[in-house]
Design a protein around this motif. Structure first.
Motif, PDB file in Angstrom:
ATOM      1  N   ARG A  73      30.387  22.819  -3.944  1.00  0.00           N
ATOM      2  CA  ARG A  73      30.141  23.180  -5.190  1.00  0.00           C
ATOM      3  C   ARG A  73      30.998  23.947  -5.841  1.00  0.00           C
ATOM      4  O   ARG A  73      30.634  24.917  -6.786  1.00  0.00           O
ATOM      5  CB  ARG A  73      28.558  23.561  -5.366  1.00  0.00           C
ATOM      6  N   PRO A  79      26.021  18.314 -14.223  1.00  0.00           N
ATOM      7  CA  PRO A  79      25.605  18.315 -12.896  1.00  0.00           C
ATOM      8  C   PRO A  79      24.911  16.943 -12.628  1.00  0.00           C
ATOM      9  O   PRO A  79      24.913  16.488 -11.482  1.00  0.00           O
ATOM     10  CB  PRO A  79      24.812  19.632 -12.695  1.00  0.00           C
ATOM     11  N   ARG A  80      24.065  16.523 -13.370  1.00  0.00           N
ATOM     12  CA  ARG A  80      23.093  15.428 -13.199  1.00  0.00           C
ATOM     13  C   ARG A  80      23.974  13.956 -12.867  1.00  0.00           C
ATOM     14  O   ARG A  80      23.859  13.261 -12.087  1.00  0.00           O
ATOM     15  CB  ARG A  80      22.121  15.278 -14.415  1.00  0.00           C
ATOM     16  N   ARG A  85      19.590   3.145 -16.179  1.00  0.00           N
ATOM     17  CA  ARG A  85      18.493   2.668 -15.605  1.00  0.00           C
ATOM     18  C   ARG A  85      18.054   3.627 -14.350  1.00  0.00           C
ATOM     19  O   ARG A  85      16.942   4.185 -14.345  1.00  0.00           O
ATOM     20  CB  ARG A  85      18.558   1.142 -14.912  1.00  0.00           C
ATOM     21  N   GLN A  86      18.933   3.990 -13.785  1.00  0.00           N
ATOM     22  CA  GLN A  86      19.062   4.911 -12.575  1.00  0.00           C
ATOM     23  C   GLN A  86      18.576   6.244 -13.262  1.00  0.00           C
ATOM     24  O   GLN A  86      17.797   7.131 -12.337  1.00  0.00           O
ATOM     25  CB  GLN A  86      20.239   4.801 -11.543  1.00  0.00           C
ATOM     26  N   MET A  87      19.175   6.688 -14.240  1.00  0.00           N
ATOM     27  CA  MET A  87      19.182   8.061 -14.619  1.00  0.00           C
ATOM     28  C   MET A  87      18.264   8.407 -15.591  1.00  0.00           C
ATOM     29  O   MET A  87      17.830   9.547 -15.658  1.00  0.00           O
ATOM     30  CB  MET A  87      20.642   8.607 -15.269  1.00  0.00           C
ATOM     31  N   ILE A 126      25.864   9.964  -5.298  1.00  0.00           N
ATOM     32  CA  ILE A 126      25.008   9.078  -4.431  1.00  0.00           C
ATOM     33  C   ILE A 126      25.703   7.620  -4.330  1.00  0.00           C
ATOM     34  O   ILE A 126      26.036   6.991  -3.373  1.00  0.00           O
ATOM     35  CB  ILE A 126      23.846   9.144  -4.932  1.00  0.00           C
ATOM     36  N   TYR A 145      27.010  14.025 -12.180  1.00  0.00           N
ATOM     37  CA  TYR A 145      27.853  14.272 -10.703  1.00  0.00           C
ATOM     38  C   TYR A 145      27.077  14.137  -9.498  1.00  0.00           C
ATOM     39  O   TYR A 145      27.420  13.342  -8.508  1.00  0.00           O
ATOM     40  CB  TYR A 145      28.179  15.842 -10.668  1.00  0.00           C
ATOM     41  N   ARG A 146      25.619  14.239  -9.586  1.00  0.00           N
ATOM     42  CA  ARG A 146      24.935  14.231  -8.414  1.00  0.00           C
ATOM     43  C   ARG A 146      24.619  12.471  -8.178  1.00  0.00           C
ATOM     44  O   ARG A 146      24.774  12.121  -7.185  1.00  0.00           O
ATOM     45  CB  ARG A 146      23.538  14.598  -8.675  1.00  0.00           C
ATOM     46  N   PHE A 147      24.234  11.867  -9.407  1.00  0.00           N
ATOM     47  CA  PHE A 147      24.154  10.407  -9.463  1.00  0.00           C
ATOM     48  C   PHE A 147      25.446   9.584  -9.025  1.00  0.00           C
ATOM     49  O   PHE A 147      25.467   8.645  -8.143  1.00  0.00           O
ATOM     50  CB  PHE A 147      23.500   9.752 -10.693  1.00  0.00           C
TER      51      PHE A 147
END
Lengths: 209, 209
Positions: free
Chosen positions: A108, A16-17, A40-42, A24, A19-21
């Protein structure tokens, strides 16, 4: 999705993480991203990301990066976001209203088809295009519409009785905002708990140490 | 709490859960519990529980069980639930109202002292004994009252600007209900994220597989 059976539990928990990044990035129009930049972002290591994403095909090219759209779609498929699982919300107080209003159920994998509350004064009010129904109509509604998932935004003291009823009405999964320990009583149900007070105490610990 | 430095991260992450289960037992008037019974209720192994609880003194006696009240108090101390960290809530929509109304901030180490929203129509309404203030008063309020923590229940598009302002106003910790990646921009802040859509997709995955 035969591939799924080869994905380990820790990777699944990170999906899910990802998928979220990726969502965006996709929204911002980014087409490719390197594992270094994604790391870097995650806040994960780049090698962790390469390992995780290799589990389901990768979509990455050495020195070129991952194709965001393909990866996003693939992870979405694994998570089941294209399903339309008929879902009901029990409890239309502030929390229930916030959940019904803000959550993008249809993106979702869920289709919110009914909202219930025990407060008769709420009956007939609309949330997200659905009328709030009195809880006494739950049985007939479920018989007619066969929801598979229930979202519980009710006071703790009502949870035991409502869950018992939902199980009899063939509910398979519960998104549980109460502290009632559903899994201990009904190990066969799919349950995802949101324990907001655990989260708040984790913040307290961080600030305290 | 010198002992804390010897507690490993995985144990720390389980502390709010222990605290929650012990709180329920305490409320029900239970005085002692065995690791076997606690393991059944919590879905952890008994040896895991014995190992975890030994980290901070134990309070258990072989064949007799754990003293719930002592253990609850000790874990509470480690989590910092007796603090009164001055806290503000930004965003008084449905979600903000639900959080302000239902969360027992004072039992988790926080003292909710102010509620803000950008919607002028809400100004003056009361939530949990606090007036909703217009966001334009944030600067002066923070100068006068020095809150250390902010709860963010605002739309994603406002998050970046608000967090920038909060950091300048000396906020140290954020309970973040938006998807704005605060830690990437401000690694020195204590941040606890509540990603409800991650939780919902985890349920979707469970039902899908």
């Amino acid at each position: 999705m035969k591939k799924n059976s080869y994905i380990s539990l820790p990777v699944i928990k990170r999906l899910p993480r990802y998928y979220r990044f990726l969502g965006i990035l996709k929204k911002n129009g980014t087409e490719k991203i390197s594992s270094n930049e994604l790391s870097r972002q995650m806040g994960l290591t780049a090698s962790q990301i390469r390992q995780d994403l290799n589990c389901f095909g990768g979509f990455g090219q050495q020195g070129y990066g991952y194709n965001i759209e393909q990866l996003y779609a693939e992870i979405g498929n694994i998570l089941g976001v294209n399903n339309k699982i008929p879902t009901i919300l029990i409890g239309a107080g502030n929390l229930g209203k916030a959940i019904a209003t803000h959550m993008e159920f249809s993106e979702r994998g869920f289709d919110l088809i009914g909202v219930f509350d025990r407060n008769e004064a709420l009956a007939g009010q609309m949330i997200k295009g659905l009328p709030i129904r009195h809880i006494s109509g739950l049985y007939n509604f479920c018989k007619d519409n066969s929801p598979a998932v229930a979202v519980l935004c009710i006071p703790e003291e009502s949870a035991k009785e409502i869950v018992e009823q939902l199980v009899k009405l063939n509910i398979k999964g519960i998104w549980n905002f109460t502290h009632y320990n559903i899994s201990a009583e009904y190990p066969f149900l799919s349950v995802e708990n949101v324990h907001l007070s655990d989260s708040l105490m984790t913040l307290s610990y961080q600030l305290n140490n």
